[in-house]
Scaffold this motif. Structure first.
Motif, PDB file in Angstrom:
ATOM      1  N   ALA A 144     -49.149 -70.213 -27.797  1.00 55.34           N
ATOM      2  CA  ALA A 144     -50.190 -71.015 -28.448  1.00 55.34           C
ATOM      3  C   ALA A 144     -51.543 -70.729 -27.806  1.00 55.34           C
ATOM      4  O   ALA A 144     -52.558 -70.618 -28.488  1.00 55.34           O
ATOM      5  CB  ALA A 144     -49.862 -72.497 -28.353  1.00 55.34           C
ATOM      6  N   VAL A 190     -53.075 -67.633 -29.295  1.00 51.62           N
ATOM      7  CA  VAL A 190     -53.699 -67.815 -30.615  1.00 51.62           C
ATOM      8  C   VAL A 190     -55.079 -68.443 -30.437  1.00 51.62           C
ATOM      9  O   VAL A 190     -56.054 -68.010 -31.045  1.00 51.62           O
ATOM     10  CB  VAL A 190     -52.826 -68.717 -31.530  1.00 51.62           C
ATOM     11  N   VAL A 191     -55.148 -69.452 -29.573  1.00 52.06           N
ATOM     12  CA  VAL A 191     -56.428 -70.132 -29.336  1.00 52.06           C
ATOM     13  C   VAL A 191     -57.440 -69.148 -28.732  1.00 52.06           C
ATOM     14  O   VAL A 191     -58.599 -69.089 -29.159  1.00 52.06           O
ATOM     15  CB  VAL A 191     -56.220 -71.359 -28.409  1.00 52.06           C
ATOM     16  N   LEU A 233     -58.698 -66.808 -31.467  1.00 55.41           N
ATOM     17  CA  LEU A 233     -59.669 -67.428 -32.379  1.00 55.41           C
ATOM     18  C   LEU A 233     -61.013 -67.660 -31.680  1.00 55.41           C
ATOM     19  O   LEU A 233     -62.065 -67.389 -32.250  1.00 55.41           O
ATOM     20  CB  LEU A 233     -59.116 -68.761 -32.905  1.00 55.41           C
ATOM     21  N   THR A 234     -60.962 -68.134 -30.426  1.00 51.85           N
ATOM     22  CA  THR A 234     -62.209 -68.359 -29.684  1.00 51.85           C
ATOM     23  C   THR A 234     -63.009 -67.070 -29.581  1.00 51.85           C
ATOM     24  O   THR A 234     -64.214 -67.040 -29.803  1.00 51.85           O
ATOM     25  CB  THR A 234     -61.898 -68.871 -28.255  1.00 51.85           C
ATOM     26  N   GLY A 249     -67.726 -70.496 -24.385  1.00 48.70           N
ATOM     27  CA  GLY A 249     -66.698 -71.015 -25.278  1.00 48.70           C
ATOM     28  C   GLY A 249     -65.956 -72.165 -24.617  1.00 48.70           C
ATOM     29  O   GLY A 249     -65.795 -72.189 -23.414  1.00 48.70           O
ATOM     30  N   ARG A 250     -65.549 -73.130 -25.400  1.00 47.71           N
ATOM     31  CA  ARG A 250     -64.811 -74.272 -24.878  1.00 47.71           C
ATOM     32  C   ARG A 250     -63.820 -74.709 -25.960  1.00 47.71           C
ATOM     33  O   ARG A 250     -64.091 -74.552 -27.141  1.00 47.71           O
ATOM     34  CB  ARG A 250     -65.800 -75.408 -24.578  1.00 47.71           C
ATOM     35  N   VAL A 251     -62.683 -75.222 -25.546  1.00 45.38           N
ATOM     36  CA  VAL A 251     -61.649 -75.594 -26.507  1.00 45.38           C
ATOM     37  C   VAL A 251     -61.227 -77.036 -26.294  1.00 45.38           C
ATOM     38  O   VAL A 251     -61.016 -77.462 -25.178  1.00 45.38           O
ATOM     39  CB  VAL A 251     -60.400 -74.689 -26.330  1.00 45.38           C
ATOM     40  N   ASP A 252     -61.150 -77.806 -27.356  1.00 45.87           N
ATOM     41  CA  ASP A 252     -60.541 -79.144 -27.294  1.00 45.87           C
ATOM     42  C   ASP A 252     -59.404 -79.179 -28.298  1.00 45.87           C
ATOM     43  O   ASP A 252     -59.504 -78.590 -29.349  1.00 45.87           O
ATOM     44  CB  ASP A 252     -61.524 -80.233 -27.782  1.00 45.87           C
ATOM     45  N   GLU A 253     -58.370 -79.909 -27.993  1.00 47.46           N
ATOM     46  CA  GLU A 253     -57.365 -80.210 -29.013  1.00 47.46           C
ATOM     47  C   GLU A 253     -57.594 -81.664 -29.362  1.00 47.46           C
ATOM     48  O   GLU A 253     -57.799 -82.490 -28.480  1.00 47.46           O
ATOM     49  CB  GLU A 253     -55.945 -80.081 -28.446  1.00 47.46           C
ATOM     50  N   GLN A 254     -57.618 -81.985 -30.607  1.00 48.46           N
ATOM     51  CA  GLN A 254     -57.810 -83.389 -30.939  1.00 48.46           C
ATOM     52  C   GLN A 254     -57.071 -83.768 -32.204  1.00 48.46           C
ATOM     53  O   GLN A 254     -56.669 -82.926 -32.980  1.00 48.46           O
ATOM     54  CB  GLN A 254     -59.296 -83.704 -31.079  1.00 48.46           C
ATOM     55  N   SER A 255     -56.870 -85.052 -32.354  1.00 45.49           N
ATOM     56  CA  SER A 255     -56.277 -85.554 -33.582  1.00 45.49           C
ATOM     57  C   SER A 255     -57.354 -86.281 -34.353  1.00 45.49           C
ATOM     58  O   SER A 255     -58.092 -87.063 -33.766  1.00 45.49           O
ATOM     59  CB  SER A 255     -55.125 -86.497 -33.275  1.00 45.49           C
ATOM     60  N   ALA A 256     -57.446 -86.001 -35.625  1.00 45.28           N
ATOM     61  CA  ALA A 256     -58.473 -86.658 -36.423  1.00 45.28           C
ATOM     62  C   ALA A 256     -57.814 -87.489 -37.505  1.00 45.28           C
ATOM     63  O   ALA A 256     -56.718 -87.193 -37.904  1.00 45.28           O
ATOM     64  CB  ALA A 256     -59.392 -85.632 -37.062  1.00 45.28           C
ATOM     65  N   MET A 315     -54.586 -85.694 -39.403  1.00 47.76           N
ATOM     66  CA  MET A 315     -54.062 -84.349 -39.166  1.00 47.76           C
ATOM     67  C   MET A 315     -54.555 -83.848 -37.805  1.00 47.76           C
ATOM     68  O   MET A 315     -55.721 -83.973 -37.475  1.00 47.76           O
ATOM     69  CB  MET A 315     -54.566 -83.420 -40.281  1.00 47.76           C
ATOM     70  N   ALA A 316     -53.655 -83.312 -36.998  1.00 46.93           N
ATOM     71  CA  ALA A 316     -54.051 -82.768 -35.701  1.00 46.93           C
ATOM     72  C   ALA A 316     -54.791 -81.451 -35.924  1.00 46.93           C
ATOM     73  O   ALA A 316     -54.465 -80.694 -36.834  1.00 46.93           O
ATOM     74  CB  ALA A 316     -52.819 -82.543 -34.845  1.00 46.93           C
ATOM     75  N   GLU A 317     -55.789 -81.211 -35.084  1.00 43.82           N
ATOM     76  CA  GLU A 317     -56.545 -79.975 -35.279  1.00 43.82           C
ATOM     77  C   GLU A 317     -57.029 -79.402 -33.958  1.00 43.82           C
ATOM     78  O   GLU A 317     -57.053 -80.079 -32.926  1.00 43.82           O
ATOM     79  CB  GLU A 317     -57.712 -80.213 -36.227  1.00 43.82           C
ATOM     80  N   LEU A 318     -57.356 -78.137 -34.031  1.00 42.70           N
ATOM     81  CA  LEU A 318     -57.886 -77.423 -32.882  1.00 42.70           C
ATOM     82  C   LEU A 318     -59.403 -77.361 -33.051  1.00 42.70           C
ATOM     83  O   LEU A 318     -59.892 -77.024 -34.126  1.00 42.70           O
ATOM     84  CB  LEU A 318     -57.299 -76.005 -32.882  1.00 42.70           C
ATOM     85  N   VAL A 319     -60.131 -77.696 -31.992  1.00 41.42           N
ATOM     86  CA  VAL A 319     -61.591 -77.642 -32.062  1.00 41.42           C
ATOM     87  C   VAL A 319     -62.099 -76.649 -31.025  1.00 41.42           C
ATOM     88  O   VAL A 319     -61.746 -76.747 -29.853  1.00 41.42           O
ATOM     89  CB  VAL A 319     -62.217 -79.034 -31.809  1.00 41.42           C
ATOM     90  N   LEU A 320     -62.881 -75.704 -31.454  1.00 40.77           N
ATOM     91  CA  LEU A 320     -63.460 -74.711 -30.542  1.00 40.77           C
ATOM     92  C   LEU A 320     -64.974 -74.910 -30.523  1.00 40.77           C
ATOM     93  O   LEU A 320     -65.580 -75.177 -31.566  1.00 40.77           O
ATOM     94  CB  LEU A 320     -63.166 -73.288 -31.029  1.00 40.77           C
ATOM     95  N   HIS A 321     -65.551 -74.782 -29.344  1.00 37.73           N
ATOM     96  CA  HIS A 321     -67.019 -74.871 -29.246  1.00 37.73           C
ATOM     97  C   HIS A 321     -67.544 -73.565 -28.673  1.00 37.73           C
ATOM     98  O   HIS A 321     -67.043 -73.095 -27.651  1.00 37.73           O
ATOM     99  CB  HIS A 321     -67.442 -75.979 -28.276  1.00 37.73           C
ATOM    100  N   ASN A 322     -68.523 -72.988 -29.330  1.00 39.51           N
ATOM    101  CA  ASN A 322     -69.216 -71.843 -28.762  1.00 39.51           C
ATOM    102  C   ASN A 322     -70.700 -72.144 -28.793  1.00 39.51           C
ATOM    103  O   ASN A 322     -71.170 -72.800 -29.717  1.00 39.51           O
ATOM    104  CB  ASN A 322     -68.949 -70.575 -29.596  1.00 39.51           C
ATOM    105  N   LEU A 335     -46.253 -64.778 -32.457  1.00 40.66           N
ATOM    106  CA  LEU A 335     -46.414 -65.505 -31.197  1.00 40.66           C
ATOM    107  C   LEU A 335     -45.724 -66.863 -31.201  1.00 40.66           C
ATOM    108  O   LEU A 335     -45.283 -67.350 -30.187  1.00 40.66           O
ATOM    109  CB  LEU A 335     -47.901 -65.718 -30.906  1.00 40.66           C
ATOM    110  N   LEU A 336     -45.686 -67.493 -32.374  1.00 40.74           N
ATOM    111  CA  LEU A 336     -45.079 -68.824 -32.421  1.00 40.74           C
ATOM    112  C   LEU A 336     -43.829 -68.750 -33.282  1.00 40.74           C
ATOM    113  O   LEU A 336     -43.754 -67.971 -34.216  1.00 40.74           O
ATOM    114  CB  LEU A 336     -46.063 -69.832 -33.025  1.00 40.74           C
TER     115      LEU A 336
END
Lengths: 120, 479
Positions: A79, A82-83, A86-87, A113-120, B1-8, B120-121
């Motif tokens: 996982a 993959v992250v 994408l980053t 670059g920074r990554v958070d996992e969150q639920s929305a 829905m769970a999601e992945l958040v990326l910041h650049n 990968l998964l």
């Protein structure tokens, strides 16, 4: 995950043949280099070996030696890969923008670059 | 829905307005995001991306403008090769320059899909009470630029079926996978789908080159395979169910009609070099020669072609009145644009068997005047179609990828499959295949039992999409 690791994963996955090789290995517990090369006729054995080396250096696959055979399997913690991929894809676009608007030699553009996992 | 958040983020010396102006210029030196090609910056408008994913046919993607504030913010829906939300913020730095922040949100199921496709998964977890239904579609590669509306239409069909109680009292679970417009990748994806316990069927929206290798995998695994795009009849097996228009359906009335309109008789046949465009070429030649026309030249280029000049100059040399253009996806877009830029639209008419509303959106001005005959265009003026388009827009929003003929075909195939389960009394292959013989879904298309087309629409590309010129009987029904 460090930037250099991210870069290695991105470089490894930015090539369609390597993505296909990785996907093929992921279909099995383990495959030998010969079994992988047999599925990629058009690519050639030497090229397949070099793709396997790049995937291994990026930490995406593991190599196990057994006599004269080398067996490859997909490494755990996928996982993260993959992250990281994408980053890097998005980061790559900002790197290019920075060098295009400020000149390739300028250090003015700093990309983070920074990554958070969150639920929305 | 769970999601992945990326910041650049990146700090740049240029001021916000200068950077804002750069977005959408189509200059690849600015990076794939800012160097994207945006014909307009308004909500709903298409943004064409060239992602650095290697290989000429694997790098095309699409996004759509959701909203923007001049010099402050651009909000995009990333559509392909994966779905996500991209928000770019331009904040002035005191003393000059800009802090450009990009926030990317990708749903967990989309991250899981990408992971599975990269090997990968592990595969999906399917609840035993659900009915797994596979969708094998082109979401990346040359045909990937048209992939988002296909996934949307499949999702809409499944949600409607589930809202109606599912099939045989069980909810349907859609599992989306990508063939990358590549038969080798398609084979791996198909094998992965076939390993899902209880997989009921696979719906395919991809090239016939992929179908040639994925069809036998479906047969070997005993999985019904509903193949929806326009295609040449090839593999034949009870498990393989074709829904799309055949070359004969598309060409046998439309080409003579075009010749009658122009008064010309000389044709050029061009396309990508694999079985479907070759089948279009062979059928076109037969129809043209039967009706007194002449094929003055032919040219085929590999998928992902970089250089269209040899075919364009051959068309110019041959002094033809008409061109049949069977390029696919990104190649189709690039060929028609270069064709129009070379001034070849003047004095010739093009029939393109994959031209639909989505292709016209990518082509813009260079599509004007192209003809095609398909089972569906967005402009089909019926109550069923207006109702379908309203549900699509309600579900995916006014700025979503517009419906294409190919995507609508997937919507109808999934509904027809659900009817077949009901008629056949089960989700297992024997029940579905027997149910398909008499199942009938009243969707926008003019279909008979089993989803076979009764008639096609003749359409012409205009500035407001494809205009429906006429309705033509399908070839199998023609005298």
């Amino acid at each position: 995950m460090t930037t250099s690791n991210s870069d290695a994963i991105f470089s490894a996955l930015a090539d369609p043949t390597r993505r296909a090789i990785l996907s093929l290995i992921g279909e099995h517990e383990e495959l030998t280099a010969g079994e992988i090369a047999a599925r990629f006729d058009a690519v050639g054995r030497t090229a397949v070996s070099s793709h396997l080396r790049i995937l291994r250096l990026a930490g995406l696959i593991a190599e196990r030696r057994d006599g004269r055979f080398r067996h490859y399997s997909v490494t755990p913690s996928p996982a993260d890969a993959v992250v990281a991929f994408l980053t890097s894809v998005y980061q790559n676009s900002l790197d290019q923008l920075a060098s295009a608007v400020q000149g390739a030699s300028s250090a003015g553009g700093t990309v983070q670059g920074r990554v958070d996992e969150q639920s929305a | 829905m769970a999601e992945l958040v990326l910041h650049n983020e990146v700090r740049l010396e240029a001021c916000p307005s200068e950077l804002f102006e750069l977005f959408g210029s189509g200059d690849p030196a600015l990076g794939w995001l800012f160097g994207a090609e945006a014909a307009a910056l308004r909500p709903g408008s298409l943004v064409r991306l060239a992602l650095p994913l290697g290989g000429p046919t694997r790098s095309a993607g699409t996004a759509r403008v959701l909203s923007y504030r001049p010099n402050r913010r651009i909000d995009l829906a990333h559509e392909s090769p994966w779905a996500g939300r991209v928000v770019c913020r331009f904040d002035p730095i005191s003393g000059g320059g800009t802090l450009l922040r990009v926030r990317i949100t990708i749903a967990d199921h989309e991250v899981a899909r990408l992971g599975a496709e990269l090997g990968l998964l592990s595969g999906v977890d399917v609840n035993a009470r659900e009915v797994p239904l596979g969708l094998l579609a082109s979401l990346s590669g040359s045909a990937g630029i048209l992939g988002r509306s296909t996934v949307n239409c499949a999702q809409l069909a499944v949600e409607e079926i589930n809202a109606d109680g599912g099939v045989m009292g069980r909810q349907v679970r859609l599992i989306v996978t990508d063939d990358s417009t590549d038969p080798g990748v398609g084979a791996i994806a198909m094998r992965r789908l076939c390993r899902i316990p209880g997989l009921a069927a696979v719906v395919g929206m991809h090239s016939s080159a992929t179908y040639a290798v994925t069809g036998p995998i479906a047969i070997a695994n005993g999985i019904p395979y509903l193949y929806t795009p326009t295609s040449e009849p090839t593999l034949s097996h009870p498990l393989l169910v074709r829904f799309g228009e055949t070359p004969l359906d598309q060409l046998h009335r439309a080409l003579p009609r075009m010749a009658a309109q122009t008064g010309g008789s000389r044709w050029f046949l061009a396309g990508n070099d694999y079985s479907w465009p070759r089948a279009i070429g062979a059928t076109a030649r037969a129809v043209i020669e039967r009706t007194g026309g002449t094929v003055a030249g032919e040219g085929y280029l590999p998928l992902g072609a970089q250089e269209f000049e040899p075919v364009l100059s051959a068309i110019d040399r041959c002094q033809v009145d008409h061109v049949v253009s069977s390029f696919v996806g990104q190649d189709h877009v690039r060929f028609e644009r270069e064709f129009a830029e070379a001034g070849l639209r003047h004095g010739t008419r093009t029939f393109a068997p994959l031209m639909d509303d989505a292709v016209v959106e990518h082509l813009g001005e260079s599509a004007m005047g192209i003809w095609n005959a398909l089972g569906y265009f967005v402009g089909l003026d019926t109550g069923e179609n207006r109702e379908f388009l309203r549900r699509y827009s309600d579900r995916f929003g006014p700025c979503s990828a517009p419906v294409s003929a190919a995507a609508e075909g997937v919507y109808e195939a999934i509904h027809t499959w659900a009817r077949a389960c009901y008629v056949g009394g089960g989700v297992e292959p024997t029940a579905v295949l027997s149910g398909l013989r008499s199942a009938c879904f009243q969707g926008p298309r003019r279909c008979d039992r089993g989803g076979s087309l009764k008639s096609l629409l003749l359409g012409e590309a205009t500035r407001s999409g494809v205009r429906v010129l006429d309705e033509l009987p399908a070839a199998t029904r023609a005298s």
